[in-house]
Design an enzyme around this catalytic site. Structure first.
Site, mmCIF file in Angstrom:
data_model
loop_
_atom_site.group_PDB
_atom_site.id
_atom_site.type_symbol
_atom_site.label_atom_id
_atom_site.label_comp_id
_atom_site.label_asym_id
_atom_site.label_seq_id
_atom_site.Cartn_x
_atom_site.Cartn_y
_atom_site.Cartn_z
ATOM 1 N N ARG A 1 39.321 51.312 42.724
ATOM 2 C CA ARG A 1 40.211 50.372 42.015
ATOM 3 C C ARG A 1 39.430 49.403 41.136
ATOM 4 N NH1 ARG A 1 45.398 50.830 44.151
ATOM 5 N NH2 ARG A 1 45.595 51.173 46.390
ATOM 6 N N PHE B 1 44.042 63.636 37.987
ATOM 7 C CA PHE B 1 44.046 62.479 38.880
ATOM 8 C C PHE B 1 43.060 61.448 38.354
ATOM 9 C CE2 PHE B 1 43.821 59.767 42.502
ATOM 10 C CZ PHE B 1 45.137 59.772 42.932
ATOM 11 N N VAL B 2 43.581 60.288 37.978
ATOM 12 C CA VAL B 2 42.751 59.266 37.349
ATOM 13 C C VAL B 2 42.564 58.066 38.281
ATOM 14 C CG1 VAL B 2 43.381 59.980 35.012
ATOM 15 C CG2 VAL B 2 44.729 58.211 36.146
ATOM 16 N N GLU C 1 53.792 48.393 36.139
ATOM 17 C CA GLU C 1 53.237 49.520 36.908
ATOM 18 C C GLU C 1 51.922 50.003 36.314
ATOM 19 O OE1 GLU C 1 52.794 50.971 39.445
ATOM 20 O OE2 GLU C 1 54.391 52.279 40.141
ATOM 21 N N ASP C 2 51.091 50.521 37.180
ATOM 22 C CA ASP C 2 49.804 51.059 36.731
ATOM 23 C C ASP C 2 49.981 52.415 36.052
ATOM 24 O OD1 ASP C 2 50.586 52.259 39.126
ATOM 25 O OD2 ASP C 2 48.696 51.901 40.171
ATOM 26 N N ASP D 1 43.629 53.985 42.449
ATOM 27 C CA ASP D 1 42.743 54.403 43.534
ATOM 28 C C ASP D 1 42.877 55.869 43.874
ATOM 29 O OD1 ASP D 1 45.425 54.158 44.701
ATOM 30 O OD2 ASP D 1 44.416 54.450 46.629
ATOM 31 N N ASP E 1 54.174 58.710 36.923
ATOM 32 C CA ASP E 1 53.942 60.157 37.029
ATOM 33 C C ASP E 1 55.300 60.838 37.130
ATOM 34 O OD1 ASP E 1 52.946 62.674 37.463
ATOM 35 O OD2 ASP E 1 51.985 62.238 39.379
ATOM 36 N N LYS F 1 51.916 59.755 32.464
ATOM 37 C CA LYS F 1 51.542 61.174 32.477
ATOM 38 C C LYS F 1 52.707 61.997 31.942
ATOM 39 C CE LYS F 1 48.420 61.363 36.471
ATOM 40 N NZ LYS F 1 48.265 61.897 37.851
HETATM 41 P P1 IMP Z 1 55.368 58.653 40.799
HETATM 42 O O1 IMP Z 1 56.374 58.190 41.797
HETATM 43 O O2 IMP Z 1 55.100 60.130 40.888
HETATM 44 O O3 IMP Z 1 55.675 58.193 39.389
HETATM 45 O O4 IMP Z 1 53.974 58.021 41.244
HETATM 46 C C1 IMP Z 1 53.635 56.722 40.897
HETATM 47 C C2 IMP Z 1 52.528 56.169 41.777
HETATM 48 O O5 IMP Z 1 51.659 57.208 42.224
HETATM 49 C C3 IMP Z 1 51.663 55.224 40.997
HETATM 50 O O6 IMP Z 1 52.111 53.897 41.099
HETATM 51 C C4 IMP Z 1 50.303 55.411 41.633
HETATM 52 O O7 IMP Z 1 50.168 54.550 42.740
HETATM 53 C C5 IMP Z 1 50.305 56.824 42.138
HETATM 54 N N1 IMP Z 1 49.622 57.753 41.192
HETATM 55 C C6 IMP Z 1 50.186 58.726 40.424
HETATM 56 N N2 IMP Z 1 49.267 59.365 39.709
HETATM 57 C C7 IMP Z 1 48.074 58.796 40.024
HETATM 58 C C8 IMP Z 1 46.718 59.031 39.576
HETATM 59 O O8 IMP Z 1 46.403 59.892 38.737
HETATM 60 N N3 IMP Z 1 45.771 58.223 40.124
HETATM 61 C C9 IMP Z 1 46.054 57.251 41.039
HETATM 62 N N4 IMP Z 1 47.294 56.997 41.471
HETATM 63 C C10 IMP Z 1 48.304 57.763 40.973
HETATM 64 MG MG MG Z 2 50.974 52.449 42.473
#
Ligand code: IMP
Ligand code: MG
Length: 182
Positions: free
Chosen positions: A168, A155-156, A101-102, A162, A105, A133
């Site tokens: 990206r 937000f990164v 995963e990138d 993206d 959050d 995060k």
């Molecule tokens: P989660 O379900 O809240 O953990 O969100 C994960 C997904 O949200 C990641 O795979 C990203 O695609 C997107 N995401 C969360 N934070 C960021 C950010 O700061 N920049 C860009 N994409 C984000």
């Molecule tokens: Mg993603």
């Protein structure tokens, strides 16, 4: 140092820092997956850049596959709603699966994915995330085995990440100016 994109407020991690972290993660994974049947699964589209680098930093045999889920739409906040847009092509039963995963959050996306993938009976199922995060007071729904860098609750963008499908291709990770998404 690269010139910053005008929509980026400041750089968090440059190319060299990213490369060093990927090397470290690749070495850890290589050590842990000796003699296993490793399958890397990247979550499209954000994880493709990290996947491309990470797979070349791993020295044991591996296969790769991809999944696409939608959880964010065009916005900057997690909806918690996850939909599988593209499923795996591979059967993961009995194999050692590592989700790539990138960014982690809330972890809601990954919690859903892990539940879904574990029902297919892999031998093991773990997560490697480039960014986490994990700021104070915020708890992710899952616990990643491999973490590249810890990142502030901003937000990164860049290195695959993206905002509304842009940025990206930036070779570094930077904090997006709030006026761009507010
Ligand atoms: P989660 O379900 O809240 O953990 O969100 C994960 C997904 O949200 C990641 O795979 C990203 O695609 C997107 N995401 C969360 N934070 C960021 C950010 O700061 N920049 C860009 N994409 C984000
Ligand atoms: Mg993603």
């Amino acid at each position: 140092m690269e010139a910053l994109h005008p929509d980026v407020d400041h750089m968090l991690f440059d190319k060299e820092e990213i490369a060093a972290v990927v090397r470290r993660m690749g070495a850890d994974i290589t050590r842990d997956y000796q003699g296993k049947d490793l399958v890397l699964i990247a979550v499209l589209r954000g994880a493709v850049v990290f996947m491309g680098d990470l797979m070349r930093a791993i020295e044991c045999p591996l296969a790769i596959d991809f999944m696409a889920v939608s959880s964010y739409g065009e916005g900057a906040k997690s909806s918690g709603i996850v939909r599988i847009v593209k499923d795996l092509d591979m059967d993961i039963k009995g194999r050692d699966v590592l989700i790539v995963e990138d960014i982690l959050d809330s972890g809601l996306t990954l919690r859903y994915l892990m539940k879904n993938l574990s029902s297919r009976h892999p031998a093991s199922l773990e997560v490697a995330t480039f960014l986490w995060k994990d700021v104070a007071g915020k708890q992710a729904a899952i616990n990643p085995k491999y973490v590249g860098m810890h990142c502030p609750d901003d937000f990164v963008v860049g290195y695959g990440l993206d905002y509304a499908e842009r940025y990206r291709n930036l070779p570094y990770i930077g904090v997006l100016k709030p006026e761009v998404y507010s």
